[in-house]
Design an enzyme around this catalytic site. Structure first.
Site, short mmCIF file in Angstrom:
data_model
loop_
_atom_site.label_atom_id
_atom_site.label_comp_id
_atom_site.label_asym_id
_atom_site.label_seq_id
_atom_site.Cartn_x
_atom_site.Cartn_y
_atom_site.Cartn_z
CD GLU A 63 52.19 46.73 39.34
OE1 GLU A 63 53.10 46.02 39.81
OE2 GLU A 63 51.21 47.12 40.31
CB CYS A 94 53.30 50.14 40.75
SG CYS A 94 54.15 48.92 41.26
#
Length: 160
Positions: A63, A94
């Protein structure tokens, strides 16, 4: 973006399949198989897979790498109206990065019982933040789960 396929547009499942291909790339490099895709206006603007081992960087989650690439390509750290497709429920780091990037939506495949910050180990403190993306989990969950199981099974054999 709607889940149904419209003329000229890919659907959520198509984007998650691209994220699963990224996860497979991580697997081939002996990294935990997690893949991420960022989509803006129906087009993929970034793709990445886990690389903390290769990069010697604990923040090199799929991510984070995808968000960094998308921001550079858009020449803006705000990714307004962008969508993140990721094969595993985001961790707190993330998810925090997705909020800071102002992503419109996050779609993930399978929960992460060890580090997931959406539904698994914690409930993200949304009430304290000024941005909350739409979040959907469970898309192609069995495919993502099977890839993770296969990876960790292969790692146990390797160490034995």
């Amino acid at each position: 973006m709607a889940s149904k396929k419209r003329k000229g547009f890919l659907k959520d499942e198509d984007f998650m399949r691209l994220a699963l291909k990224e996860a497979q790339r991580a697997f081939q490099k002996e990294e935990v198989p997690i893949g991420a895709i960022i989509v803006l206006s129906g087009k993929v603007i970034a793709r990445a897979h886990n690389q903390p081992i290769k990069k010697l960087d604990p923040t090199a989650h799929a991510e984070i790498l995808a968000i960094r690439t998308a921001a550079r390509r858009q020449r803006n750290y705000r990714l307004l109206n962008a969508e993140l497709f990721v094969t595993l429920e985001p961790c707190a780091m993330c998810l925090g990065a997705a909020v800071q990037a102002r992503l419109k939506r996050i779609v993930y495949a399978t929960p992460d019982p060890k580090a997931g910050a959406v539904e698994s180990i914690m409930s993200f403190p949304w009430e304290k933040l000024n941005h909350r993306p739409e979040i959907k989990g469970g898309l192609l969950a069995s495919e993502a789960q099977n890839l993770m199981k296969e990876f960790f099974k292969s790692r146990r054999k390797f160490k034995a």
